[in-house]
Design an enzyme around this catalytic site. Structure first.
Site, PDB file in Angstrom:
ATOM      1  N   CYS A   1       0.743  -1.199  -0.084  1.00  0.00           N
ATOM      2  CA  CYS A   1       0.161  -0.151   0.055  1.00  0.00           C
ATOM      3  C   CYS A   1       1.323   0.920   0.226  1.00  0.00           C
ATOM      4  CB  CYS A   1      -0.838   0.274   1.205  1.00  0.00           C
ATOM      5  SG  CYS A   1      -2.393   1.374   1.532  1.00  0.00           S
TER       6      CYS A   1
ATOM      7  N   HIS B   1     -10.259   0.734   1.398  1.00  0.00           N
ATOM      8  CA  HIS B   1      -9.605   2.643   2.254  1.00  0.00           C
ATOM      9  C   HIS B   1     -11.168   3.447   2.537  1.00  0.00           C
ATOM     10  CE1 HIS B   1      -5.702   2.438   2.006  1.00  0.00           C
ATOM     11  NE2 HIS B   1      -5.711   1.664   0.894  1.00  0.00           N
TER      12      HIS B   1
ATOM     13  N   HIS C   1      -9.060  -3.951  -2.294  1.00  0.00           N
ATOM     14  CA  HIS C   1      -7.839  -3.077  -1.852  1.00  0.00           C
ATOM     15  C   HIS C   1      -8.526  -1.639  -1.053  1.00  0.00           C
ATOM     16  CE1 HIS C   1      -3.891  -2.287   0.599  1.00  0.00           C
ATOM     17  NE2 HIS C   1      -4.499  -1.022  -0.686  1.00  0.00           N
ATOM     18  N   GLU C   2      -8.648  -1.363  -2.781  1.00  0.00           N
ATOM     19  CA  GLU C   2      -9.004   0.364  -2.600  1.00  0.00           C
ATOM     20  C   GLU C   2     -10.617   0.614  -1.900  1.00  0.00           C
ATOM     21  OE1 GLU C   2      -6.661   2.154  -3.135  1.00  0.00           O
ATOM     22  OE2 GLU C   2      -5.444   0.623  -4.084  1.00  0.00           O
TER      23      GLU C   2
END
Length: 175
Positions: free
Chosen positions: A101, A147, A143-144
């Protein structure tokens, strides 16, 4: 000039906030943010970046898979802005894969993710998109998306034994 110093790092409280929905996709500020994210992810050798990583707590990220020094085997795709994204459904298979990341430099983790997901989002032109993502691109999206929910990949790692340094990761993939 954009540079990777604009990427906030682990410990910044903005990385732990749930991001806000975007209303005015065509607003100049949103379009400029998209351009900034695309430039930043390329300069940092990333394959994705979320608005919260540049201190903008908004539901927007870029998926920009391409081979680069951090991900030499990544598939090639055009950088794609995904606004107000949602995961509509998940496949049945989960696979562990190495993730890094841009906001957590120097560390990689073996993270379990769904291999196949159905997603919806609005693109930068205001068009609704629905698609199935698989394998590495599905991993980037998840993954994004984390966030936007105030999560980082470290929270998905199942054991401290599943963490390694970026140097060790690069050594392993070079062999």
């Amino acid at each position: 000039m954009t540079d990777k110093s604009s990427i906030i790092q682990l410990g910044n409280p903005l990385l732990r906030q749930k991001a806000a929905e975007i209303e005015g996709i065509n607003d100049r500020e949103i379009q400029q943010l998209i351009d900034h994210l695309i430039t930043t992810v390329a300069q940092a050798n990333g394959v994705g970046i979320a608005a919260p990583q540049v201190a903008q707590s908004l539901r927007l990220f870029i998926v920009a898979s391409r081979p680069n020094p951090r991900y030499p085997h990544a598939p090639e795709m055009e950088p794609t802005a995904m606004i107000n994204p949602k995961i509509v459904s998940y496949g049945t298979e989960i696979t562990k894969g190495w993730e890094g990341c841009l906001s957590v430099p120097g560390i990689r983790g073996l993270v379990p993710r769904y291999e196949r997901i159905q997603v919806e989002y609005t693109d930068r032109n205001g068009n609704f998109q629905k698609q199935e993502l698989v394998n590495f691109v599905a991993r980037i999206f998840q993954h994004e998306y984390d966030h936007l929910e105030g999560l980082v990949f470290l929270e998905r790692v199942e054991s401290p034994q599943d963490l390694i340094s970026e140097t060790e990761y690069q050594y392993r993939i070079a062999r």
